[in-house]
Motif scaffolding. Structure first.
Motif, PDB file in Angstrom:
ATOM      1  N   ALA B  92       0.826  -1.206   0.000  1.00  0.00           N
ATOM      2  CA  ALA B  92       0.000   0.000   0.000  1.00  0.00           C
ATOM      3  C   ALA B  92       0.863   1.261   0.000  1.00  0.00           C
ATOM      4  O   ALA B  92       0.382   2.356   0.270  1.00  0.00           O
ATOM      5  CB  ALA B  92      -0.931   0.000   1.212  1.00  0.00           C
ATOM      6  N   GLY B  93       2.151   1.082  -0.282  1.00  0.00           N
ATOM      7  CA  GLY B  93       3.032   2.250  -0.381  1.00  0.00           C
ATOM      8  C   GLY B  93       3.539   2.769   0.951  1.00  0.00           C
ATOM      9  O   GLY B  93       4.104   3.845   1.014  1.00  0.00           O
ATOM     10  N   LEU B  94       3.339   1.988   2.004  1.00  0.00           N
ATOM     11  CA  LEU B  94       3.834   2.430   3.315  1.00  0.00           C
ATOM     12  C   LEU B  94       5.060   1.623   3.713  1.00  0.00           C
ATOM     13  O   LEU B  94       5.142   0.433   3.446  1.00  0.00           O
ATOM     14  CB  LEU B  94       2.745   2.247   4.382  1.00  0.00           C
ATOM     15  N   ASN B  95       5.981   2.275   4.370  1.00  0.00           N
ATOM     16  CA  ASN B  95       7.132   1.566   4.919  1.00  0.00           C
ATOM     17  C   ASN B  95       7.034   1.517   6.426  1.00  0.00           C
ATOM     18  O   ASN B  95       6.402   2.365   7.058  1.00  0.00           O
ATOM     19  CB  ASN B  95       8.438   2.236   4.491  1.00  0.00           C
ATOM     20  N   LEU B  96       7.698   0.519   6.993  1.00  0.00           N
ATOM     21  CA  LEU B  96       7.653   0.325   8.433  1.00  0.00           C
ATOM     22  C   LEU B  96       8.980   0.728   9.048  1.00  0.00           C
ATOM     23  O   LEU B  96      10.021   0.197   8.678  1.00  0.00           O
ATOM     24  CB  LEU B  96       7.352  -1.148   8.750  1.00  0.00           C
ATOM     25  N   VAL B  97       8.958   1.677   9.951  1.00  0.00           N
ATOM     26  CA  VAL B  97      10.203   2.035  10.641  1.00  0.00           C
ATOM     27  C   VAL B  97      10.173   1.446  12.039  1.00  0.00           C
ATOM     28  O   VAL B  97       9.133   1.448  12.704  1.00  0.00           O
ATOM     29  CB  VAL B  97      10.453   3.561  10.696  1.00  0.00           C
ATOM     30  N   ILE B  98      11.312   0.909  12.450  1.00  0.00           N
ATOM     31  CA  ILE B  98      11.383   0.364  13.795  1.00  0.00           C
ATOM     32  C   ILE B  98      11.967   1.427  14.709  1.00  0.00           C
ATOM     33  O   ILE B  98      12.929   2.102  14.379  1.00  0.00           O
ATOM     34  CB  ILE B  98      12.201  -0.934  13.863  1.00  0.00           C
ATOM     35  N   ALA B  99      11.331   1.586  15.841  1.00  0.00           N
ATOM     36  CA  ALA B  99      11.680   2.685  16.730  1.00  0.00           C
ATOM     37  C   ALA B  99      11.922   2.175  18.137  1.00  0.00           C
ATOM     38  O   ALA B  99      11.017   2.145  18.964  1.00  0.00           O
ATOM     39  CB  ALA B  99      10.556   3.719  16.730  1.00  0.00           C
ATOM     40  N   PRO B 100      13.155   1.758  18.404  1.00  0.00           N
ATOM     41  CA  PRO B 100      13.494   1.366  19.771  1.00  0.00           C
ATOM     42  C   PRO B 100      13.577   2.620  20.624  1.00  0.00           C
ATOM     43  O   PRO B 100      13.854   3.707  20.113  1.00  0.00           O
ATOM     44  CB  PRO B 100      14.862   0.711  19.625  1.00  0.00           C
ATOM     45  N   VAL B 101      13.304   2.463  21.887  1.00  0.00           N
ATOM     46  CA  VAL B 101      13.315   3.631  22.760  1.00  0.00           C
ATOM     47  C   VAL B 101      14.762   4.043  23.029  1.00  0.00           C
ATOM     48  O   VAL B 101      15.536   3.255  23.548  1.00  0.00           O
ATOM     49  CB  VAL B 101      12.612   3.317  24.086  1.00  0.00           C
ATOM     50  N   PRO B 102      15.121   5.256  22.633  1.00  0.00           N
ATOM     51  CA  PRO B 102      16.507   5.705  22.868  1.00  0.00           C
ATOM     52  C   PRO B 102      16.784   5.825  24.349  1.00  0.00           C
ATOM     53  O   PRO B 102      15.888   6.034  25.157  1.00  0.00           O
ATOM     54  CB  PRO B 102      16.554   7.077  22.198  1.00  0.00           C
ATOM     55  N   HIS B 103      18.048   5.696  24.673  1.00  0.00           N
ATOM     56  CA  HIS B 103      18.499   5.850  26.041  1.00  0.00           C
ATOM     57  C   HIS B 103      18.042   7.205  26.588  1.00  0.00           C
ATOM     58  O   HIS B 103      18.238   8.226  25.949  1.00  0.00           O
ATOM     59  CB  HIS B 103      20.029   5.764  26.081  1.00  0.00           C
ATOM     60  N   GLY B 104      17.451   7.191  27.764  1.00  0.00           N
ATOM     61  CA  GLY B 104      17.091   8.451  28.406  1.00  0.00           C
ATOM     62  C   GLY B 104      15.812   9.074  27.874  1.00  0.00           C
ATOM     63  O   GLY B 104      15.496  10.211  28.196  1.00  0.00           O
ATOM     64  N   GLU B 105      15.081   8.318  27.044  1.00  0.00           N
ATOM     65  CA  GLU B 105      13.812   8.865  26.565  1.00  0.00           C
ATOM     66  C   GLU B 105      12.730   7.848  26.906  1.00  0.00           C
ATOM     67  O   GLU B 105      12.983   6.644  26.961  1.00  0.00           O
ATOM     68  CB  GLU B 105      13.869   9.085  25.047  1.00  0.00           C
ATOM     69  N   SER B 106      11.522   8.322  27.137  1.00  0.00           N
ATOM     70  CA  SER B 106      10.446   7.398  27.445  1.00  0.00           C
ATOM     71  C   SER B 106       9.731   7.022  26.159  1.00  0.00           C
ATOM     72  O   SER B 106       9.847   7.681  25.140  1.00  0.00           O
ATOM     73  CB  SER B 106       9.463   8.038  28.411  1.00  0.00           C
ATOM     74  N   GLU B 107       8.989   5.942  26.238  1.00  0.00           N
ATOM     75  CA  GLU B 107       8.213   5.543  25.061  1.00  0.00           C
ATOM     76  C   GLU B 107       7.221   6.639  24.690  1.00  0.00           C
ATOM     77  O   GLU B 107       6.899   6.842  23.527  1.00  0.00           O
ATOM     78  CB  GLU B 107       7.460   4.248  25.355  1.00  0.00           C
ATOM     79  N   LEU B 108       6.773   7.349  25.699  1.00  0.00           N
ATOM     80  CA  LEU B 108       5.812   8.412  25.452  1.00  0.00           C
ATOM     81  C   LEU B 108       6.452   9.549  24.665  1.00  0.00           C
ATOM     82  O   LEU B 108       5.889  10.046  23.683  1.00  0.00           O
ATOM     83  CB  LEU B 108       5.285   8.928  26.789  1.00  0.00           C
ATOM     84  N   ASP B 109       7.642   9.962  25.093  1.00  0.00           N
ATOM     85  CA  ASP B 109       8.361  11.006  24.357  1.00  0.00           C
ATOM     86  C   ASP B 109       8.509  10.622  22.887  1.00  0.00           C
ATOM     87  O   ASP B 109       8.365  11.450  21.988  1.00  0.00           O
ATOM     88  CB  ASP B 109       9.759  11.216  24.956  1.00  0.00           C
TER      89      ASP B 109
END
Lengths: 336, 336
Positions: B92-109
């Motif tokens: 459908a023309g969409l790509n999937l990016v994987i987003a691990p939580v960076p050090h010192g950042e919350s999943e919410l951020d």
DNA sequence: CTTGACTCCCAAAACGTTTTGGATGATTTT
DNA sequence: AAAATCATCCAAAACGTTTTGGGAGTCAAG
């Protein structure tokens, strides 16, 4: 919600000034900068990624192509590596997109889509072949990329690889020192560089020891492949007393075959990759692993540096292999 | 290299016409369309992704947040799922990016960055908690998302989940039918919905059978967690004769503890997830798995439909759990 | 001959940012 | 007092696409 225009309007400033204030340029006064910063924080302003990407001519994205063999998506430790890589890329404002090969499309077509559509700033290639058409294509385009595993390309390119030749050479010699004389090699498809290098290491050691190199099978680099190779080896009259396996997954398949045919560990086995699960098999799997610490971080660093234009020759990491001794390699050579 | 402007110039046409020809609009003659198509193919033209994204106000990207516990990145079968999801999204023309939580950042951020920067069109959340702040945030923004695992949110949202309650209920009842009376539960942290639901299923069954529910431990959902829980259980005077484990990884840790303490399978064990590796442990691990076919495809479909604006109520999939019977659950209850 | 419908094409606006190349006063230097 | 420097700000261009709102020209109907 909030864009630069609205923010500027609400502050009575120009778009330019707001943009430059947020970017920390020196030609905006401290007072203004602070005022802008506060308003931006309050409004939860984040620059629109697409707009910035267009203007800066950078996609802020890196793609990793996932070879999708049916039901089996590369080595299991990939995800850990990718996660680490994505995390460090994020530190530089880049995101990592995973790009499995869609049904009916080649890996080459996919590279073309990503490169020519400027969808990404660089590519990460895994499971390289000795002659890899993806590598050739990217080189012809002058597009930044890093591979996991070397190739036999005439032109240099950035890579990270383990010294599989030396690792398998050493493992084979060690089996020989322990008294083994019939040492088999269960390898992967030889078009892959890693599979070829590991087999070459085994073969060189065997020759140095004056041993025949006929105990040699290639299979898919999966549990099933290892299982089938082991069954074939166990059916021979000149059974091996030790088996060197190209991957841990194959080694685990070999262990299963040994259990089914001989009821337990009847032959010494060593794998490669140090999958976490190896510590929990029975017997615990002896294996090898690449040294060099956080692999994902290294890939991220190489990607960033190749995007920055550093020459390929300075972006090549060949890491030594170390043994991870557990229980599956300790059998005396007479056990069979 | 080639953009619309250059292509148009070389053809003596306007940008508009070239664009519309390539997009298949009806207001360009067949002859012109073909001429344009041929020139585009020859030049290897691909529309610039950033430009299209800006203009169409769509990022053509979906992010999946990866919970990064140190050294352990979620269940091992994630990558297969993600790969399948990415492949179908790509259709459908969409790509999937994987987003691990960076050090010192919350999943919410991280969610905030992606949502407010319009970096993605939707998010895929895994390892949901019963009260999940990411879910609350995305709901407050009205941003499309799908979760792997339910939550206790008051507002409906799209999800795919296995019916862990029923699965663990059934597994416990089965152990009871087989004569087991001391059936332990080795669970994960109860703030996770999946861990809570599975524990509830076990507990309900125990109550129905009139059994005490004190053989119950929580640990990290890893091999190590399972290993430690099992050691604790084995040290008790009222050892269990069967153990129900929240995940296969925990179950594999339990098997290791049994080997170390008792020298083999002394207690029946069942896990959940059907990790491929389960077939290769010793003994082969009995487990459960979610029915419902290609999980990645289902996630992709739900994501696309929630982006399209379908209401959450029609985008919820609760799949039945089925047993995968191997060798670790067959022990008679008196074995201990 | 006019009108309307139809076919094929295009100029210009818009998406939201970054960057270029000044402009405007105020302050300092000559 | 004129000239140069400095601090602060901004209008406009640019990135490459899609979409809007027509504009010619042709043809058939009135």
């Amino acid at each position: 919600m909030a864009n630069l225009k609205q923010l500027a309007q609400s502050l009575g400033l120009s778009i330019t000034t707001v943009s430059r204030a947020l970017d920390g340029y020196s030609d905006v006064s401290a007072a203004t900068r602070q005022r802008v910063q506060e308003a931006a924080d309050k409004a939860g302003y984040r620059p629109n990624a697409s707009a910035r990407r267009l203007r800066k001519q950078r996609a802020e994205l890196v793609a990793v192509t996932l070879p999708s063999e049916p039901g089996h998506i590369g080595p299991l430790h990939f995800l850990d590596m990718l996660s680490g890589c994505a995390e460090h890329l994020a530190g530089a404002g880049l995101n990592l997109v995973i790009a499995p090969v869609p049904h009916g499309e080649s890996e080459l077509d996919m590279c073309r889509r990503f490169v020519d559509g400027r969808r990404v700033d660089a590519m990460l290639l895994v499971r390289t072949k000795r002659h890899d058409e993806r590598v050739e294509f990217l080189q012809s385009r002058g597009f930044p990329f890093v591979t996991n595993g070397r190739t036999e390309s005439a032109i240099q390119h950035p890579y990270i690889d383990g010294d599989g030749f030396s690792g398998f050479h050493a493992a084979t010699l060690r089996f020989h020192r322990d008294g083994h004389r019939r040492i088999a090699h269960v390898g992967g498809p030889q078009e892959y560089f890693f599979a070829h290098a590991r087999r070459q290491g085994w073969e060189a050691a065997m020759r140095e020891c004056g041993l025949a190199t006929d105990l040699d099978l290639q299979q898919a680099p999966t549990e099933q492949g290892g299982y089938e190779a082991a069954l074939a080896l166990l059916a021979r009259s000149d059974r091996p007393t030790a088996i060197v396996c190209a991957t841990d997954e194959m080694a685990i398949g070999v262990l299963r075959a040994l259990r089914e045919v001989d009821g337990g560990l009847s032959i010494s086995v060593i794998g490669h990759d140090d999958l976490p699960i190896g510590a929990f098999t029975s017997p615990a799997l002896s294996t090898m692993r690449m040294t060099g610490g956080n692999l994902g971080r290294s890939f991220a660093s190489l990607l960033l540096r190749t995007i920055a234009g550093e020459p390929a020759e300075t972006l090549q990491e060949l890491h030594a292999i170390e043994f991870v001794d557990r229980d599956s390699h300790r059998l005396p050579p007479v056990a069979a």
